[in-house]
Design an enzyme around this catalytic site. Structure first.
Site, PDB file in Angstrom:
ATOM      1  N   TYR A   1      -3.616   3.749   2.008  1.00 20.37           N
ATOM      2  CA  TYR A   1      -3.788   4.016   3.440  1.00 20.37           C
ATOM      3  C   TYR A   1      -5.016   4.891   3.687  1.00 20.37           C
ATOM      4  CZ  TYR A   1      -2.503   5.159   8.244  1.00 20.37           C
ATOM      5  OH  TYR A   1      -2.504   5.305   9.595  1.00 20.37           O
TER       6      TYR A   1
ATOM      7  N   TYR B   1       0.831  -1.202   0.000  1.00 18.83           N
ATOM      8  CA  TYR B   1       0.000   0.000   0.000  1.00 18.83           C
ATOM      9  C   TYR B   1       0.866   1.252   0.000  1.00 18.83           C
ATOM     10  CZ  TYR B   1       0.725   0.800   5.060  1.00 18.83           C
ATOM     11  OH  TYR B   1       1.263   1.048   6.285  1.00 18.83           O
ATOM     12  N   CYS B   2       0.233   2.336  -0.453  1.00 15.64           N
ATOM     13  CA  CYS B   2       0.853   3.657  -0.372  1.00 15.64           C
ATOM     14  C   CYS B   2      -0.234   4.587   0.129  1.00 15.64           C
ATOM     15  CB  CYS B   2       1.418   4.074  -1.725  1.00 15.64           C
ATOM     16  SG  CYS B   2       0.175   4.172  -3.008  1.00 15.64           S
ATOM     17  N   LYS B   3      -0.197   5.821  -0.300  1.00 19.02           N
ATOM     18  CA  LYS B   3      -1.235   6.711   0.217  1.00 19.02           C
ATOM     19  C   LYS B   3      -2.590   6.453  -0.456  1.00 19.02           C
ATOM     20  CE  LYS B   3      -2.723  11.400   0.659  1.00 19.02           C
ATOM     21  NZ  LYS B   3      -2.734  12.658  -0.035  1.00 19.02           N
TER      22      LYS B   3
END
Ligand code: FAD
Length: 735
Positions: free
Chosen positions: A562, A533-535
């Site tokens: 996220y 995951y990232c933002k």
């Protein structure tokens, strides 16, 4: 032909006008039991606050003007109380004369709308509560507030009307408590989408979810408070045990179809409680048609019978019922017989600075229905180009069928919460659904673009690209709940260290995307299921591609990143936290260093703020303006973890203004070390903020010195401080 219509607002007035436009000779009589016809019910909440200033602008026609334009006889204050289907005759109660009379018809349209549902509550009496359905209700609310100088209100119900009433009371300066029995407001949305609204609402009013009103006691009527004599305040007890007082109670706990008349006449009523109609909007009596909130409709997606009380469908149904009546008179009037082609439930509501819109069905409904194999995608696009001022982030969720051969990819529904542009995205998807389009068609759609209005890659295109990637096996998406159900997954966070310092999924491993390639063999096990995951999902997708190309197979990309994770697992709501921190003397505050970070997305604003603070002297104050909705939360976390002081934080229509006082040592000139020493104490605490190794080593030297002087020394590493332990260039240290 003589056509009678029951109900003179959305459906009724529209039907009357259409009937007249199609034929000049028919007699048309419109019965309305209250004072006004053709008023804008949807605008009523906004006159309570004064946002819509003139009451008259809500009343689109009166009986005289309607007659002059349409030659329709309008009979207000006349309630149709019975229908004799055999005789084709109505019994009408004339309120102004207090008597009944009979009126015959050839064709009849029922558009009686809906009635408010009043939840059973101990002590709640009809005459003590208000609800909002018409102009008279609105005037009563406004008058009561004015006469009794109401300062606190209870709104029961978190559907669209409850939210609109709550917002407008707040706009009027009234402190509002909103109580919703379900775990979320706006039931057409899924919980994680509604959670965005919960955060917004809790800044402006007191929001209680999964809570009901247990008792209402009028102050002055009970022995304990007999000394309270004003007689207009209520003591409310909630199912959670909490108690509070308010000056007005407004019930907006949903509506039920107004079917009393139809039921008495023996018309067929469906399981949902609405009047049954066919595709021509004819009831079980061939001479009676029904439209609007009172009927049950086929859901466009599920083909099941539903109640979907909305203004758009009521107006469209009115036209179709009228057309069918005209066809019964002259079958050649239309080349294409008009039929009602079901309801999608496309709707929108304003919730303070946000808007929430949806179409089709939600995941809750889909999950109950075993026949659907579906895929969800979350994205968080900006409303227009990020570099053009005023861009605002939205959250867009789409749900579509995944047939085995990936052919049957019917769109099941979409939801969007954000500010600017929300309505446009949902309207586009609703239109594509209606036209039978598939989610893969999204990638080929062409939309208008210029920086102030859109992004070159429209979010609808993005949904098309993502679904295409999924179908081609380039990536597997998973949502946070399904990810949690995996056996011992390894979360890989590919955001930057700054972003991670503001929050992350517990136990996630952080390898920023740009250093991922160099750290694969050492840190990434191939035998574990990895959820990347990232933002918001874009960098995670790139990371997934890197991993897949390097032979990783047990791999998922967390849909929406996220940001979506926080929607599913939101921080606890602070009751009426009013996310506003206010320091009294701000208005007389001296000068600030201005920092305009509008249009930047996380971590941009925090990175820039940090850089600016590094250049500032201790005690200097920065006035930061940002539009990233997450900035209000991020700046609190940032100040907490860095020791800077957040003097004020305000949000006004998506513009967040924060005043931060620099409270750390100048990072650029000396070691970023805070040495909080109490002169009289032998205890020293050293806080390391910097990830600069030289500065961290310097702090150890100082710590040793203090220890040598006989002090107890505690060294505290902030997240940034801890980063000093990270190896940036693996190849140079291993090779
Ligand atoms: P209505 O427009 O409610 O008209 C029914 C009329 O029939 C009433 O005036 C009633 O007095 C009259 N009547 C009932 N029985 C009799 C009888 N026996 N004899 C004579 N007259 C009778 N929808 C949206 O899509 N978007 C929105 O933003 C939105 N906001 C809303 C805000 C509020 C405060 C309210 C109350 C509704 C809102 N709606 C909204 C819902 C929308 O207004 C309704 O779906 C729509 O008005 C339904 O039309 P209708 O003709 O079925 O009923």
């Amino acid at each position: 032909m003589k056509i009678c219509i029951v109900g003179g607002v959305a459906g009724g007035a529209s039907a009357a006008a259409r009937l007249r436009r199609l034929c000049e000779n028919n007699q048309i009589i419109l019965f309305e039991k209250d004072e006004h016809i053709s008023f804008a019910n949807c605008g009523l909440p906004y006159h309570i606050s004064g946002k819509i200033r003139r009451k008259e602008s809500l009343i689109l026609w009166d009986k005289e003007s309607f007659y002059a334009r349409h030659n329709v006889e309008v009979r207000t204050f006349q309630e149709v109380v019975a229908i004799d289907c055999e005789k084709k005759e109505l019994t009408v109660f004339d309120k102004s004369r207090d008597g009944t009379y009979q009126e015959s018809y050839d064709k009849l349209i029922l558009s009686p709308g809906a009635k408010n549902f009043i939840p059973p509550t101990a002590g709640l009496k009809e005459d003590q509560l208000f609800s909002l359905r018409n102009v008279a209700d609105m005037e009563q609310i406004i008058d009561f507030i004015r006469v009794n100088n109401v300062t606190k209100a209870l709104v029961v119900g978190g559907g669209p009307i409850g939210l609109e009433v709550g917002e407008n009371l707040v706009e009027k300066g009234i402190a509002v408590t909103l109580v919703e029995r379900a775990p979320q407001v706006m039931l057409p949305l899924d919980l994680e989408m509604a959670n965005i609204l919960h955060q917004e609402l809790s800044k402006k009013l007191k929001l209680y979810l999964s809570t009901s009103v247990q008792t209402v006691r009028k102050i002055g009527e009970c022995s304990e408070c007999s000394d309270c004599s004003d007689g207009i305040k209520y003591k409310i007890k909630l199912s959670s045990g909490e108690e509070f007082e308010c000056g007005i109670i407004i019930i907006a706990a949903g509506v039920r179809p107004e079917i009393g008349l139809a039921q008495k006449a023996g018309l067929a009523i469906g399981k949902t409680g609405g009047i049954i109609v066919d595709e021509h909007l004819r009831t079980s009596d061939p001479h009676i048609y029904a439209v609007g909130d009172a009927i049950e409709v086929k859901n466009f997606v599920t083909q099941e019978d539903n109640l979907i009380p909305l203004a758009g469908p009521a107006n469209r149904q009115a036209r179709i019922a009228s057309d069918n009546i005209m066809m019964s008179q002259n079958k050649d009037i239309f080349t294409h017989p008009p039929t009602y082609r079901q309801t999608q439930g496309t709707s929108i509501v304003k919730v303070f600075a946000l808007r929430a819109a949806c179409t089709g069905i939600n995941e809750r409904t889909i999950s109950k229905n075993k026949k659907y194999q579906y895929q969800s995608i979350f994205i968080h696009p900006l409303s227009h180009a990020g570099y053009y001022p005023g861009a605002e982030q939205m959250t867009l969720k789409i749900l579509y069928l995944r047939g085995d051969g990936h052919d049957d990819v019917k769109i099941l529904g979409a939801q969007c919460v954000g500010a600017e542009g929300v309505d446009k995205k949902i309207d586009i998807i609703a239109a594509i659904m209606r036209a039978g389009g598939k989610v893969y068609d999204f990638k080929d759609m062409e939309f208008c673009y210029a920086p102030p209005y859109n992004q070159a890659k429209d979010p609808i295109n993005m949904l098309g690209f993502i679904s295409d990637n999924i179908r081609n096996g380039l990536v597997r998406f998973i949502d946070p709940v399904k990810a949690q159900a995996l056996a011992n997954p390894l979360y890989l966070d590919v955001r930057t260290e700054e972003e991670v310092s503001l929050g992350k999924i517990p136990a996630a491993l952080n390898i920023p995307l740009d250093s991922l390639r160099g750290r694969l063999p050492q840190e990434m096990p191939k035998d574990r299921t990895i959820v990347v995951y990232c933002k918001v999902g874009i960098r995670a997708y790139s990371a997934c591609r890197i991993l897949m190309e390097n032979g990783y197979e047990k791999l998922y990309c967390l849909s929406g990143g996220y940001k979506t994770y926080l929607q599913f697992f939101p921080p606890p709501l602070e009751l009426n936290s009013s996310s506003v921190i206010s320091s009294e003397n701000q208005s007389v505050q001296e000068t600030f260093i201005e920092l305009d970070l509008s249009g930047m997305q996380c971590p941009g604003p925090i990175v820039k703020l940090r850089a600016k603070l590094d250049q500032s002297a201790n005690g200097e104050r920065l006035k930061v303006i940002a539009t990233d909705p997450g900035f209000a939360r991020d700046i609190r976390a940032f100040c907490n973890s860095t020791g800077n002081t957040l003097l004020s934080l305000k949000q006004d229509n998506n513009i967040i203004t924060a005043i931060v006082e620099k409270r750390m040592s100048d990072a650029s000139n000396c070691a970023t070390v805070h040495c909080a020493t109490a002169p009289a104490s032998s205890k020293k605490t050293i806080i390391i903020f910097s990830n600069d190794l030289d500065k961290a080593l310097a702090s150890f030297v100082i710590a040793n010195g203090a220890k040598a002087m006989g002090s107890d020394v505690t060294m505290f590493f902030t997240f940034w401080g801890l980063n000093v332990l990270r190896r940036r260039d693996v190849s140079s240290t291993t090779g």
